[in-house]
Design an enzyme around this catalytic site. Structure first.
Site, PDB file in Angstrom:
ATOM      1  N   HIS A  20       0.753  -1.229   0.030  1.00  0.00           N
ATOM      2  CA  HIS A  20       0.050   0.009   0.022  1.00  0.00           C
ATOM      3  C   HIS A  20       0.709   1.270  -0.025  1.00  0.00           C
ATOM      4  O   HIS A  20       1.883   1.330   0.916  1.00  0.00           O
ATOM      5  CB  HIS A  20      -0.864  -0.057   1.193  1.00  0.00           C
ATOM      6  CG  HIS A  20      -1.985   1.234   1.426  1.00  0.00           C
ATOM      7  ND1 HIS A  20      -2.524   1.682   2.345  1.00  0.00           N
ATOM      8  CD2 HIS A  20      -2.620   1.602   0.094  1.00  0.00           C
ATOM      9  CE1 HIS A  20      -3.176   2.765   2.134  1.00  0.00           C
ATOM     10  NE2 HIS A  20      -3.412   2.560   0.892  1.00  0.00           N
ATOM     11  N   ASP A  28       7.949   7.644 -20.575  1.00  0.00           N
ATOM     12  CA  ASP A  28       8.279   7.771 -22.081  1.00  0.00           C
ATOM     13  C   ASP A  28       9.598   7.343 -22.372  1.00  0.00           C
ATOM     14  O   ASP A  28      10.361   7.096 -21.272  1.00  0.00           O
ATOM     15  CB  ASP A  28       8.057   9.058 -22.681  1.00  0.00           C
ATOM     16  CG  ASP A  28       8.693  10.224 -22.202  1.00  0.00           C
ATOM     17  OD1 ASP A  28       9.866  10.027 -21.537  1.00  0.00           O
ATOM     18  OD2 ASP A  28       8.190  11.581 -22.129  1.00  0.00           O
ATOM     19  N   HIS A 106       7.286  19.411 -14.257  1.00  0.00           N
ATOM     20  CA  HIS A 106       8.087  18.499 -14.570  1.00  0.00           C
ATOM     21  C   HIS A 106       9.410  17.963 -13.924  1.00  0.00           C
ATOM     22  O   HIS A 106       9.853  16.947 -13.551  1.00  0.00           O
ATOM     23  CB  HIS A 106       8.477  18.549 -16.064  1.00  0.00           C
ATOM     24  CG  HIS A 106       8.922  17.529 -16.766  1.00  0.00           C
ATOM     25  ND1 HIS A 106       8.654  16.170 -16.931  1.00  0.00           N
ATOM     26  CD2 HIS A 106      10.318  17.103 -17.431  1.00  0.00           C
ATOM     27  CE1 HIS A 106       9.181  15.249 -17.487  1.00  0.00           C
ATOM     28  NE2 HIS A 106      10.380  15.972 -17.790  1.00  0.00           N
ATOM     29  N   TYR A 128       6.310  14.439 -22.214  1.00  0.00           N
ATOM     30  CA  TYR A 128       5.479  14.422 -20.818  1.00  0.00           C
ATOM     31  C   TYR A 128       4.593  13.287 -20.729  1.00  0.00           C
ATOM     32  O   TYR A 128       3.796  13.277 -19.753  1.00  0.00           O
ATOM     33  CB  TYR A 128       4.842  15.802 -20.535  1.00  0.00           C
ATOM     34  CG  TYR A 128       5.748  17.050 -20.682  1.00  0.00           C
ATOM     35  CD1 TYR A 128       6.777  17.093 -19.626  1.00  0.00           C
ATOM     36  CD2 TYR A 128       5.550  17.929 -21.728  1.00  0.00           C
ATOM     37  CE1 TYR A 128       7.544  18.207 -19.722  1.00  0.00           C
ATOM     38  CE2 TYR A 128       6.622  18.910 -21.818  1.00  0.00           C
ATOM     39  CZ  TYR A 128       7.595  18.975 -20.837  1.00  0.00           C
ATOM     40  OH  TYR A 128       8.517  20.254 -20.767  1.00  0.00           O
ATOM     41  N   ASN A 130       3.996  10.622 -19.091  1.00  0.00           N
ATOM     42  CA  ASN A 130       4.776   9.748 -17.882  1.00  0.00           C
ATOM     43  C   ASN A 130       3.869  10.195 -16.822  1.00  0.00           C
ATOM     44  O   ASN A 130       2.730  11.015 -16.649  1.00  0.00           O
ATOM     45  CB  ASN A 130       6.050  10.859 -17.453  1.00  0.00           C
ATOM     46  CG  ASN A 130       6.987  11.013 -18.309  1.00  0.00           C
ATOM     47  OD1 ASN A 130       7.575  10.049 -19.072  1.00  0.00           O
ATOM     48  ND2 ASN A 130       7.169  12.108 -18.828  1.00  0.00           N
TER      49      ASN A 130
END
Length: 139
Positions: A20, A28, A106, A128, A130
């Protein structure tokens, strides 16, 4: 032999050993992966497998409760962002839970990947594309 759709042994093992709140990144082809983090490299050629294909396969086995993305993803690659959000909403509907969805710059996202139990590299060449998934529980 495994009966479910996910037959990649490294991904199956990863999902089976998640606890958990453990985190897994799907990225990418260009995202830097910290040396100390497990790398599961699925990339074959540019575009294979895609980010969305990989997310679908992973979500077929992994229970999530949280999602982290770069703020830039929504603006720079809206089609991929919207496809990811659609998959997350489908997951919410299937399990009857609402997931926490967070956006970070980012650069902060790249730092956050250091907390991931593993980073799954795809052949995706979309900027991006991801995501970090936080593991949930099935109960």
């Amino acid at each position: 032999m495994k009966k479910s759709a996910l037959i990649n042994s490294e991904l199956s093992y990863l999902v089976a050993t998640l606890g958990h709140t453990d985190e897994v990144t799907v990225c990418d082809a260009g995202l830097p992966i910290p040396d100390e983090t497990q790398r599961i490299d699925l990339a074959l050629i540019p575009g294979v497998p895609t980010f969305i294909q990989t997310v679908k396969a992973l979500l077929g086995e992994m229970q999530i409760e949280g999602v982290v993305m770069a703020e830039e993803f929504k603006q720079v690659s809206p089609e991929h962002h919207d496809a990811l959000i659609a998959l997350v909403r489908e997951e919410e509907a299937m399990c009857g839970k609402t997931f926490n969805i967070a956006y970070v710059p980012h650069e902060a996202f790249k730092v956050h990947t250091q907390n991931s139990k593993a980073v799954i590299r795809t052949g995706e060449c979309t900027p991006y594309a991801n995501v970090i998934f936080q593991a949930g529980v099935v109960f």
